[in-house]
Design an enzyme around this catalytic site. Structure first.
Site, PDB file in Angstrom:
ATOM      1  N   PRO A 214     -44.936 -32.858  18.391  1.00 33.16           N
ATOM      2  CA  PRO A 214     -45.059 -32.102  17.143  1.00 33.16           C
ATOM      3  C   PRO A 214     -46.048 -30.940  17.213  1.00 33.16           C
ATOM      4  O   PRO A 214     -47.105 -31.053  17.845  1.00 33.16           O
ATOM      5  CB  PRO A 214     -45.555 -33.158  16.136  1.00 33.16           C
ATOM      6  CG  PRO A 214     -46.124 -34.251  16.968  1.00 33.16           C
ATOM      7  CD  PRO A 214     -45.333 -34.257  18.243  1.00 33.16           C
ATOM      8  N   ASN A 215     -45.643 -29.870  16.569  1.00 31.97           N
ATOM      9  CA  ASN A 215     -46.438 -28.646  16.377  1.00 31.97           C
ATOM     10  C   ASN A 215     -46.579 -27.789  17.633  1.00 31.97           C
ATOM     11  O   ASN A 215     -47.138 -26.694  17.572  1.00 31.97           O
ATOM     12  CB  ASN A 215     -47.828 -28.974  15.798  1.00 31.97           C
ATOM     13  CG  ASN A 215     -47.723 -29.638  14.446  1.00 31.97           C
ATOM     14  OD1 ASN A 215     -47.082 -29.085  13.545  1.00 31.97           O
ATOM     15  ND2 ASN A 215     -48.288 -30.818  14.283  1.00 31.97           N
TER      16      ASN A 215
ATOM     17  N   ARG B 258     -50.734 -21.191  16.618  1.00 25.98           N
ATOM     18  CA  ARG B 258     -51.472 -22.371  16.191  1.00 25.98           C
ATOM     19  C   ARG B 258     -52.861 -22.404  16.827  1.00 25.98           C
ATOM     20  O   ARG B 258     -52.985 -22.502  18.051  1.00 25.98           O
ATOM     21  CB  ARG B 258     -50.687 -23.606  16.648  1.00 25.98           C
ATOM     22  CG  ARG B 258     -51.343 -24.910  16.338  1.00 25.98           C
ATOM     23  CD  ARG B 258     -50.621 -26.059  17.019  1.00 25.98           C
ATOM     24  NE  ARG B 258     -51.279 -27.303  16.661  1.00 25.98           N
ATOM     25  CZ  ARG B 258     -51.134 -28.431  17.314  1.00 25.98           C
ATOM     26  NH1 ARG B 258     -50.337 -28.482  18.364  1.00 25.98           N
ATOM     27  NH2 ARG B 258     -51.769 -29.499  16.930  1.00 25.98           N
TER      28      ARG B 258
ATOM     29  N   ARG C  65     -62.900 -33.885  21.458  1.00 27.19           N
ATOM     30  CA  ARG C  65     -62.655 -33.386  20.097  1.00 27.19           C
ATOM     31  C   ARG C  65     -62.973 -34.475  19.060  1.00 27.19           C
ATOM     32  O   ARG C  65     -63.911 -35.241  19.262  1.00 27.19           O
ATOM     33  CB  ARG C  65     -61.205 -32.868  20.008  1.00 27.19           C
ATOM     34  CG  ARG C  65     -60.958 -31.700  20.989  1.00 27.19           C
ATOM     35  CD  ARG C  65     -59.535 -31.210  20.943  1.00 27.19           C
ATOM     36  NE  ARG C  65     -59.195 -30.692  19.609  1.00 27.19           N
ATOM     37  CZ  ARG C  65     -57.951 -30.422  19.224  1.00 27.19           C
ATOM     38  NH1 ARG C  65     -56.941 -30.601  20.059  1.00 27.19           N
ATOM     39  NH2 ARG C  65     -57.721 -29.950  18.011  1.00 27.19           N
TER      40      ARG C  65
ATOM     41  N   ALA D 119     -49.825 -34.975  18.579  1.00 29.73           N
ATOM     42  CA  ALA D 119     -50.560 -35.971  17.788  1.00 29.73           C
ATOM     43  C   ALA D 119     -49.987 -37.382  17.926  1.00 29.73           C
ATOM     44  O   ALA D 119     -50.695 -38.356  17.660  1.00 29.73           O
ATOM     45  CB  ALA D 119     -50.582 -35.546  16.331  1.00 29.73           C
TER      46      ALA D 119
ATOM     47  N   TYR E 105     -55.738 -23.771  21.494  1.00 33.04           N
ATOM     48  CA  TYR E 105     -54.525 -23.951  22.292  1.00 33.04           C
ATOM     49  C   TYR E 105     -54.106 -22.705  23.071  1.00 33.04           C
ATOM     50  O   TYR E 105     -53.143 -22.769  23.840  1.00 33.04           O
ATOM     51  CB  TYR E 105     -53.379 -24.418  21.375  1.00 33.04           C
ATOM     52  CG  TYR E 105     -53.669 -25.752  20.718  1.00 33.04           C
ATOM     53  CD1 TYR E 105     -53.815 -26.907  21.488  1.00 33.04           C
ATOM     54  CD2 TYR E 105     -53.836 -25.862  19.335  1.00 33.04           C
ATOM     55  CE1 TYR E 105     -54.105 -28.131  20.891  1.00 33.04           C
ATOM     56  CE2 TYR E 105     -54.115 -27.079  18.733  1.00 33.04           C
ATOM     57  CZ  TYR E 105     -54.254 -28.212  19.513  1.00 33.04           C
ATOM     58  OH  TYR E 105     -54.542 -29.430  18.932  1.00 33.04           O
TER      59      TYR E 105
ATOM     60  N   ASN F 214     -46.214 -33.927  26.774  1.00 31.79           N
ATOM     61  CA  ASN F 214     -47.284 -33.581  25.842  1.00 31.79           C
ATOM     62  C   ASN F 214     -46.838 -34.118  24.494  1.00 31.79           C
ATOM     63  O   ASN F 214     -46.021 -33.502  23.806  1.00 31.79           O
ATOM     64  CB  ASN F 214     -47.529 -32.077  25.783  1.00 31.79           C
ATOM     65  CG  ASN F 214     -48.729 -31.767  24.876  1.00 31.79           C
ATOM     66  OD1 ASN F 214     -49.197 -32.618  24.117  1.00 31.79           O
ATOM     67  ND2 ASN F 214     -49.217 -30.534  24.949  1.00 31.79           N
TER      68      ASN F 214
ATOM     69  N   HIS G 149     -52.053 -32.427  28.059  1.00 31.02           N
ATOM     70  CA  HIS G 149     -52.590 -31.813  26.838  1.00 31.02           C
ATOM     71  C   HIS G 149     -53.193 -30.462  27.198  1.00 31.02           C
ATOM     72  O   HIS G 149     -53.855 -30.336  28.233  1.00 31.02           O
ATOM     73  CB  HIS G 149     -53.673 -32.682  26.197  1.00 31.02           C
ATOM     74  CG  HIS G 149     -53.184 -34.035  25.822  1.00 31.02           C
ATOM     75  ND1 HIS G 149     -52.385 -34.247  24.712  1.00 31.02           N
ATOM     76  CD2 HIS G 149     -53.323 -35.232  26.419  1.00 31.02           C
ATOM     77  CE1 HIS G 149     -52.075 -35.528  24.657  1.00 31.02           C
ATOM     78  NE2 HIS G 149     -52.626 -36.149  25.679  1.00 31.02           N
TER      79      HIS G 149
ATOM     80  N   GLU H  67     -49.108 -37.387  31.701  1.00 34.29           N
ATOM     81  CA  GLU H  67     -49.561 -37.096  30.338  1.00 34.29           C
ATOM     82  C   GLU H  67     -50.242 -35.731  30.368  1.00 34.29           C
ATOM     83  O   GLU H  67     -51.090 -35.477  31.220  1.00 34.29           O
ATOM     84  CB  GLU H  67     -50.563 -38.157  29.878  1.00 34.29           C
ATOM     85  CG  GLU H  67     -51.069 -37.880  28.479  1.00 34.29           C
ATOM     86  CD  GLU H  67     -52.392 -38.577  28.172  1.00 34.29           C
ATOM     87  OE1 GLU H  67     -53.067 -39.064  29.099  1.00 34.29           O
ATOM     88  OE2 GLU H  67     -52.761 -38.591  26.992  1.00 34.29           O
TER      89      GLU H  67
HETATM   90  C1  DQA Z   1     -52.495 -31.772  22.101  1.00 32.94           C
HETATM   91  C2  DQA Z   1     -53.739 -32.572  21.678  1.00 32.94           C
HETATM   92  C3  DQA Z   1     -53.436 -33.462  20.483  1.00 32.94           C
HETATM   93  O1  DQA Z   1     -54.611 -34.145  20.091  1.00 32.94           O
HETATM   94  C4  DQA Z   1     -52.968 -32.620  19.309  1.00 32.94           C
HETATM   95  O2  DQA Z   1     -52.618 -33.453  18.230  1.00 32.94           O
HETATM   96  C5  DQA Z   1     -51.847 -31.713  19.671  1.00 32.94           C
HETATM   97  C6  DQA Z   1     -51.930 -30.986  20.931  1.00 32.94           C
HETATM   98  C7  DQA Z   1     -52.841 -30.757  23.206  1.00 32.94           C
HETATM   99  O3  DQA Z   1     -51.925 -30.319  23.879  1.00 32.94           O
HETATM  100  O4  DQA Z   1     -54.017 -30.402  23.365  1.00 32.94           O
HETATM  101  O5  DQA Z   1     -50.926 -31.514  18.912  1.00 32.94           O
HETATM  102  O6  DQA Z   1     -51.528 -32.667  22.600  1.00 32.94           O
END
Ligand code: DQA
Length: 146
Positions: free
Chosen positions: A11-12, A19, A108, A78, A24, A75, A101, A99
């Site tokens: 998501p996002n 964003r 954080r 959240a 990011y 990735n 990110h 995994e």
């Molecule tokens: C994320 C880190 C997560 O905590 C966050 O909710 C994201 C992006 C990252 O790529 O840094 O949506 O996965």
């Protein structure tokens, strides 16, 4: 050596570029995908690159990757911090799972310290921004055996 490399985004991550660029970065998911595709091509692999905001869709795609992929980069956004469903689906993946990110969630907010993905991943790459995708592709292809 014909199985595709899967990169799944949660998501996002479709909002990358707009964003919170201070966290990011400014690269878009589209631009990242193009770069990953060219790295995969150089290694004579095809790439499946997808993004969804829906947890169930991501679970379906992880199940698909378990059948089809030489390796999976995830990735989970959240859902990393909430999704037992993704954790359970990842347990079905026989090949390497990276995994990924962009940020370093451990540095954080406290709520990002809960992580359902890391315990079922082969390895984690965090905190390198968009460069992490390139690192993950290199690592996943090096680990892939099928
Ligand atoms: C994320 C880190 C997560 O905590 C966050 O909710 C994201 C992006 C990252 O790529 O840094 O949506 O996965």
């Amino acid at each position: 050596m014909t199985r595709p490399l899967y990169i799944l985004n949660g998501p996002n991550l479709n909002m990358l570029g707009q964003r919170e660029p201070e966290i990011y970065g400014t690269r878009t998911l589209d631009g990242i995908e193009k770069h990953c595709a060219s790295l995969a091509r150089e290694a004579k692999r095809t790439l499946v690159f997808r993004q969804s905001n829906a947890e169930g869709t991501l679970v379906d795609w992880v199940q698909e990757a378990a059948q089809e992929a030489c390796a999976l980069i995830l990735n989970a956004g959240a859902y990393t911090h909430t999704s037992i469903a993704l954790h359970d689906a990842l347990r079905l993946v026989p090949g390497p799972v990276i995994e990924l990110h962009l940020s370093n969630p451990a540095a954080r907010e406290n709520f990002r310290r809960t992580n359902y993905i890391a315990p079922v991943a082969t390895a984690s790459i965090c905190g390198f921004g968009a460069m992490g995708y390139e690192m993950a592709v290199t690592a996943a292809l090096a680990l892939a055996k099928t």
